[in-house]
Design an enzyme around this catalytic site. Structure first.
Site, PDB file in Angstrom:
ATOM      1  CB  VAL A 126      -0.955  -0.001   1.208  1.00  0.00           C
ATOM      2  CG1 VAL A 126      -1.625   1.359   1.384  1.00  0.00           C
ATOM      3  CG2 VAL A 126      -2.021  -1.096   1.041  1.00  0.00           C
ATOM      4  CD  GLU A 127       2.580   3.559   3.773  1.00  0.00           C
ATOM      5  OE1 GLU A 127       2.896   4.571   3.120  1.00  0.00           O
ATOM      6  OE2 GLU A 127       1.800   3.595   4.742  1.00  0.00           O
ATOM      7  CB  THR A 128       6.597   2.039  -1.662  1.00  0.00           C
ATOM      8  OG1 THR A 128       6.950   0.755  -1.111  1.00  0.00           O
ATOM      9  CG2 THR A 128       6.800   3.111  -0.612  1.00  0.00           C
TER      10      THR A 128
END
Length: 335
Positions: A126-128
């Protein structure tokens, strides 16, 4: 990370940065008394040479697009739109590949910190997008802009700017060269500088705590972060909520922190889909479907995920993506 609307996936910037926006401009330290005050403080408390810091800040740029991005976080999208960004078959496939490639590190993180692989993998996804989109804005630009030009949260970002300068010195790297998100988060797991300094671990024991480029260090650091914020090994994260009557409306007002045990929620007409310990505390989580709201039960581990990003949609995206990746990894029955 661990502050509302901070740890957004860096890839969400792509459309923003091509929009018509005012151009970034170089920083004149003398025009910003607040920055001079920070330099004096860093010199007095941490032994920095003021002229060296002034030279560092001369490479910073004030970027108006960062303020724009802060004003329209993607977490404000309704769930049925927000979820489409992350819950894709491509992310499931890439998540499974990441899991397979780093299976040993994920297994060890589970043993040491009690956090299952699917949760760690999903957060990095989700982050990167599993390290593919770590952000391309200089962290010094982001934190300086937000310290000087975003008064609503200037105190927070001033602290993070201080932490970033300390981190750059600890890592022995040029503060002008580290890039990340528009809010100052960095690396595969998008840690803010304070969290990098506090929670990043040298999980592969190579002598460096590198969450910028080292997946194993990122895995260990995410797992440690969750454990330190109260993750319960082997406990559930969320469940579907079966509702009866209308009294559940009052429970929804309690927010996302679990406060009532399931036995008490039952008196409000709220029941988990799966059998669970009647003393386990849960929160009633409402999400926006295309045709109206729907509800989930969020347990302590769901709340812990919101300590990473203080938003229920973020936590649900992490949970559901992790579940899909885990299911993809399970052995398929023979025909």
């Amino acid at each position: 990370m661990s502050t509302r609307f901070i740890n957004l996936g860096a890839f969400l910037l792509a459309g923003l940065l091509v929009a018509v926006i005012p151009r970034a401009h170089a920083l004149n330290v003398d025009k910003y008394p607040a920055l001079q005050s920070l330099i004096d403080e860093m010199a007095e408390q941490y032994g920095y040479a003021p002229q060296k810091l002034r030279k560092t800040f001369r490479c910073a740029r004030i970027r108006p697009e960062i303020i724009e991005a802060m004003e329209r976080p993607k977490e404000l999208l309704p769930w049925y739109e927000y979820s489409k960004i992350f819950l894709t078959e491509e992310n499931v496939q890439r998540g499974a590949q990441f899991w397979k490639k780093h299976a040993a590190a994920l297994a060890r993180a589970g043993e040491e910190y009690g956090v299952p692989p699917e949760t760690v993998v999903a957060i990095i996804g989700v982050e990167t997008q599993f390290g593919r989109n770590k952000g391309n804005i200089p962290i010094l630009d982001a934190l300086t802009t937000l310290t000087l030009e975003y008064p609503a949260r200037a105190a927070f970002f001033r602290r993070e700017l201080t932490e970033f300068l300390l981190l750059a010195r600890e890592l022995d790297v040029d503060a002008c060269g580290i890039k990340g998100s528009y809010a100052g988060a960095m690396g595969l797991p998008q840690f803010m500088p304070s969290n990098y300094r506090r929670f990043a671990v040298d999980f592969d024991a190579n002598g460096t705590r590198d969450i910028l480029d080292d997946p194993e260090d990122a895995i260990g650091s995410v797992a440690l972060y969750l454990k330190q914020h109260g993750w319960e090994a082997g406990a559930p994260v969320a469940d579907e909520a079966n509702l009866e009557g209308t009294r559940y409306f009052w429970v929804e007002k309690f927010g996302i922190k679990p406060t009532l045990p399931l036995r008490q929620l039952a008196s409000y007409g709220i029941f988990p889909r799966r059998h669970e310990n009647a003393e386990r505390r849960a929160a009633l989580i409402s999400l926006e479907g295309e045709y109206g709201p729907f509800y989930r039960l969020g347990y302590n581990n769901f709340y812990v995920i919101t300590r990473y990003n203080h938003n229920k949609r973020y936590a649900m995206a992490v949970y559901e993506l992790g579940e899909r990746i885990r299911q993809h990894m399970e052995p398929k029955p023979l025909p």
